[in-house]
Design a protein around this motif. Structure first.
Motif, PDB file in Angstrom:
ATOM      1  N   VAL A 437      80.559  58.691  41.600  1.00  0.00           N
ATOM      2  CA  VAL A 437      81.558  59.771  41.539  1.00  0.00           C
ATOM      3  C   VAL A 437      82.908  59.196  41.130  1.00  0.00           C
ATOM      4  N   GLU A 438      83.739  60.068  40.625  1.00  0.00           N
ATOM      5  CA  GLU A 438      85.106  59.709  40.206  1.00  0.00           C
ATOM      6  C   GLU A 438      85.117  58.489  39.292  1.00  0.00           C
ATOM      7  N   SER A 439      84.305  58.547  38.277  1.00  0.00           N
ATOM      8  CA  SER A 439      84.203  57.428  37.342  1.00  0.00           C
ATOM      9  C   SER A 439      84.915  57.739  36.043  1.00  0.00           C
ATOM     10  N   SER A 440      85.472  56.702  35.418  1.00  0.00           N
ATOM     11  CA  SER A 440      86.114  56.852  34.109  1.00  0.00           C
ATOM     12  C   SER A 440      85.235  56.288  32.995  1.00  0.00           C
ATOM     13  N   CYS A 441      83.976  55.959  33.324  1.00  0.00           N
ATOM     14  CA  CYS A 441      83.101  55.295  32.357  1.00  0.00           C
ATOM     15  C   CYS A 441      82.858  56.129  31.105  1.00  0.00           C
ATOM     16  N   CYS A 442      82.873  57.452  31.253  1.00  0.00           N
ATOM     17  CA  CYS A 442      82.552  58.325  30.117  1.00  0.00           C
ATOM     18  C   CYS A 442      83.797  58.899  29.448  1.00  0.00           C
ATOM     19  N   SER A 443      84.970  58.464  29.853  1.00  0.00           N
ATOM     20  CA  SER A 443      86.192  59.148  29.427  1.00  0.00           C
ATOM     21  C   SER A 443      86.778  58.646  28.112  1.00  0.00           C
ATOM     22  N   THR A 444      86.271  57.521  27.588  1.00  0.00           N
ATOM     23  CA  THR A 444      86.803  56.990  26.332  1.00  0.00           C
ATOM     24  C   THR A 444      85.846  57.328  25.192  1.00  0.00           C
ATOM     25  N   PRO A 445      86.199  58.271  24.330  1.00  0.00           N
ATOM     26  CA  PRO A 445      85.263  58.742  23.299  1.00  0.00           C
ATOM     27  C   PRO A 445      84.762  57.641  22.363  1.00  0.00           C
ATOM     28  N   SER A 446      85.625  56.668  22.039  1.00  0.00           N
ATOM     29  CA  SER A 446      85.243  55.655  21.057  1.00  0.00           C
ATOM     30  C   SER A 446      84.618  54.411  21.686  1.00  0.00           C
ATOM     31  N   ALA A 447      84.405  54.427  23.011  1.00  0.00           N
ATOM     32  CA  ALA A 447      83.835  53.255  23.679  1.00  0.00           C
ATOM     33  C   ALA A 447      82.433  52.974  23.141  1.00  0.00           C
ATOM     34  N   LEU A 448      82.122  51.704  22.956  1.00  0.00           N
ATOM     35  CA  LEU A 448      80.795  51.315  22.495  1.00  0.00           C
ATOM     36  C   LEU A 448      79.782  51.540  23.610  1.00  0.00           C
ATOM     37  N   PRO A 449      78.514  51.788  23.242  1.00  0.00           N
ATOM     38  CA  PRO A 449      77.492  52.040  24.276  1.00  0.00           C
ATOM     39  C   PRO A 449      77.381  50.928  25.308  1.00  0.00           C
ATOM     40  N   ASN A 450      77.505  49.668  24.871  1.00  0.00           N
ATOM     41  CA  ASN A 450      77.389  48.573  25.839  1.00  0.00           C
ATOM     42  C   ASN A 450      78.574  48.542  26.801  1.00  0.00           C
ATOM     43  N   GLU A 451      79.759  48.987  26.331  1.00  0.00           N
ATOM     44  CA  GLU A 451      80.921  49.033  27.218  1.00  0.00           C
ATOM     45  C   GLU A 451      80.736  50.119  28.278  1.00  0.00           C
ATOM     46  N   ILE A 452      80.181  51.243  27.870  1.00  0.00           N
ATOM     47  CA  ILE A 452      79.895  52.328  28.819  1.00  0.00           C
ATOM     48  C   ILE A 452      78.873  51.859  29.847  1.00  0.00           C
ATOM     49  N   LEU A 453      77.817  51.208  29.380  1.00  0.00           N
ATOM     50  CA  LEU A 453      76.765  50.720  30.269  1.00  0.00           C
ATOM     51  C   LEU A 453      77.306  49.633  31.205  1.00  0.00           C
ATOM     52  N   SER A 454      78.191  48.786  30.704  1.00  0.00           N
ATOM     53  CA  SER A 454      78.827  47.762  31.545  1.00  0.00           C
ATOM     54  C   SER A 454      79.628  48.409  32.667  1.00  0.00           C
ATOM     55  N   CYS A 455      80.349  49.457  32.333  1.00  0.00           N
ATOM     56  CA  CYS A 455      81.160  50.171  33.313  1.00  0.00           C
ATOM     57  C   CYS A 455      80.275  50.808  34.385  1.00  0.00           C
ATOM     58  N   ILE A 456      79.184  51.442  33.961  1.00  0.00           N
ATOM     59  CA  ILE A 456      78.268  52.079  34.917  1.00  0.00           C
ATOM     60  C   ILE A 456      77.672  51.032  35.856  1.00  0.00           C
TER      61      ILE A 456
END
Length: 578
Positions: A437-456
């Motif tokens: 909850v309360e995550s910013s992992c999905c909030s950057t539209p141009s983030a690369l998939p691996n960066e999103i997965l790293s954040c999660i």
């Protein structure tokens, strides 16, 4: 510029440890003297890798010369093996020598646009542009690169090639032919496949694939061999002459496609395997990743406190921009090299790091000293995927679920592919199913998939650790890009008995390397050295993350296994046998 007309004969030679002798003609020699190309002397090919492999300080300058040389030999092979195809690549009244010269110049200029410390600086810059913390001018540059389908350094190479062509056309005596060649090279680098006064549209596409294509290209051949030599690795030792010897062009699906005879398949397998191993053990070394992560945090911090830092640097270099990121505008890089006599290269960043290290900004000073002295404030918990596989085998729930640990590692590849195809939808779904909850992992539209997965991964693992301890070590996770990178197998054909088919479909070895390379690598770091108990909790949190991630992305199956898989995924460690 000499008064005599430029010639196509060798002006000088370079003695090279990889290719032995590299001849350079007048055209190439003239470009090699230009400050914008000489800037590459100051940009290391492998960034911070020299902290792990001390000799890995070779620059993009010698790599560019190597790519030029390999590309020229590839052009020669095409002319020997498929001479009848050359005319389709050129406009009328143009010769093979014209084609070869453009190929060589395209190779020489292909990396001319790299930023200091190359890919890692570019990645941070792109993230900052997406976050709205850069100037409008830089946003426009990035938007134009995106519109052309180019990475930022590729777009800068495109711009600089065009500027070189215009400069030579306007101001260089006897530079008309060289300017024409450079204009053609710029079309290659800019992905402008409409043809020009020398190359046909087909020719532009072929030259681009020769320089930087899929599976077999001059860039890959040189960097694997050169990086292996300078790191002492045996993985990148490949038979360059044999690979190139059979290269030709074949008509396939209304295109002219690079092709090799079937007898060279083993050499392509060696090349592909070398690339996989170099990425796994050299480019993605866990210590290099930790330095890159620290550098990324440092650059962002510098940009926020730039005004204070800028005042100190301005004593040496007047005219520093008010926005830190404007140092990396193409105009700033060109003007600093050509007009002002200093270059925006690795040494310029090193200077900034030294200024920051002695500053009164404690957090930035600590990070900067950490990089300068190789005392990175991150402790490697997971260094390689083999560590994860071994660790997973000791988790009781993994055995109960009858899951092969390797299949859990494959889950990272599946998750990456899903995010790449449906970024926002899949990211939100994963956060919901992983109960983050309360995550910013999905909030950057141009983030690369691996960066999103790293954040999660980071948020999930840290939340699990907080459930077990009031003061757990803070975890930094990094999930790499896939090594295989989605190579287009139709761009290299295997020829056997006049039949042509994609090389990737011809080899189970290539297919298996492609499968292994399609899954990203997971690295975990702690901000303080964990004790044995904390290491155990981290191990359980990783296993829990991979199980839950598999549940989040798998299509539910009927039967007992699915029922077990979708239970509460609290993990337990097997009791060791006494």
């Amino acid at each position: 510029m000499p008064d005599k007309a430029l010639s196509n004969k060798a002006r000088t030679i370079f003695k090279d440890p990889v290719h032995n002798i590299i001849p350079v003609n007048d055209y190439e020699y003239a470009i090699l003297q230009h400050p914008i190309l000489n800037r590459l002397h100051g940009i290391k090919q492998l960034g911070f890798t020299f902290f792990v492999y001390p000799q890995a300080k070779h620059s993009r300058f010698e790599h560019s010369i190597g790519v030029m040389h390999v590309a020229g030999k590839m052009a020669d092979a095409i002319e020997v093996n498929t001479p009848e195809k050359i005319s389709a690549l050129l406009r009328s009244r143009c010769s093979f020598q014209d084609f070869k010269q453009i190929v060589r110049l395209s190779g020489l200029l292909h990396d001319i646009g790299h930023l200091p410390y190359s890919h890692i600086t570019e990645l941070v810059l792109m993230e900052e542009v997406s976050s709205g913390r850069t100037s409008e001018e830089l946003v426009k540059v990035v938007d134009e690169a995106t519109r052309k389908g180019l990475k930022l350094h590729e777009y800068y190479s495109c711009l600089f090639a065009k500027k070189l062509a215009n400069e030579i056309k306007k101001g260089w005596e006897n530079g008309k032919k060289l300017s024409k060649y450079l204009a053609s090279a710029s079309h290659v680098l800019c992905k402008e496949e409409m043809g020009d006064s020398v190359l046909s549209p087909l020719g532009v596409g072929v030259v681009r694939r020769l320089i930087s294509g899929d599976i077999l290209d001059a860039d890959r051949i040189d960097y694997l061999a050169r990086d292996a030599y300078n790191t002492g690795s045996t993985y990148g030792i490949i038979d360059i002459e044999r690979i190139i010897s059979g290269l030709g062009l074949t008509s396939y699906d209304k295109e002219l496609v690079l092709s090799i005879p079937s007898k060279l398949l083993s050499s392509i397998e060696e090349l592909y395997y070398a690339r996989y191993m170099m990425y796994k053990w050299v480019y993605f070394h866990h210590k290099v990743i930790s330095i890159d992560l620290t550098y990324r945090s440092l650059l962002v911090g510098i940009s926020k406190d730039w005004e204070k830092i800028r005042r100190k640097i301005a004593r040496l270099f007047p005219g520093m921009p008010s926005n830190f990121w404007n140092l990396f505008l193409p105009s700033a890089i060109w003007n600093s090299s050509v007009k002002y006599g200093y270059k925006i290269d690795d040494s310029f960043i090193d200077l900034i790091l030294k200024v920051v290290a002695s500053s009164d900004i404690p957090s930035l000073s600590l990070l900067s000293k950490g990089i300068i002295n190789r005392r990175i404030p991150l402790y490697s918990v997971i260094k390689r995927e083999e560590d994860i596989a071994t660790m997973l085998s000791s988790i009781a729930d993994i055995s109960e679920l009858k899951i092969n640990p390797a299949s859990l590692l494959d889950t990272l590849g599946s998750a990456f592919a899903l995010i790449a195809n449906q970024k926002q939808t899949i990211c939100d779904m994963m956060l919901k199913r992983l109960k983050i909850v309360e995550s910013s992992c999905c909030s950057t539209p141009s983030a690369l998939p691996n960066e999103i997965l790293s954040c999660i991964a980071r948020e999930y693992i840290n939340s699990k650790l907080k459930e077990k301890s009031p003061n757990p070590p803070s975890i930094v996770s990094y999930i790499s890009l896939p090594i295989s990178g989605g190579a287009d197998s139709t761009k290299l054909l295997l020829i056997s008995d006049k039949n042509a088919f994609p090389v990737m479909n011809s080899s189970t070895i290539l297919q298996e390397i492609q499968r292994l390379g399609s899954r990203p690598l997971l690295y975990l770091y702690a901000t303080k050295r964990p004790n044995e108990s904390e290491k155990e909790e981290i191990k359980n949190a990783i296993a829990s993350f991979l199980i839950e991630l598999k549940k989040a992305i798998d299509v539910p199956e009927e039967g007992k296994n699915d029922e077990v898989l979708h239970r509460n995924s609290g993990v337990r460690t097997k009791q060791r046998r006494q």
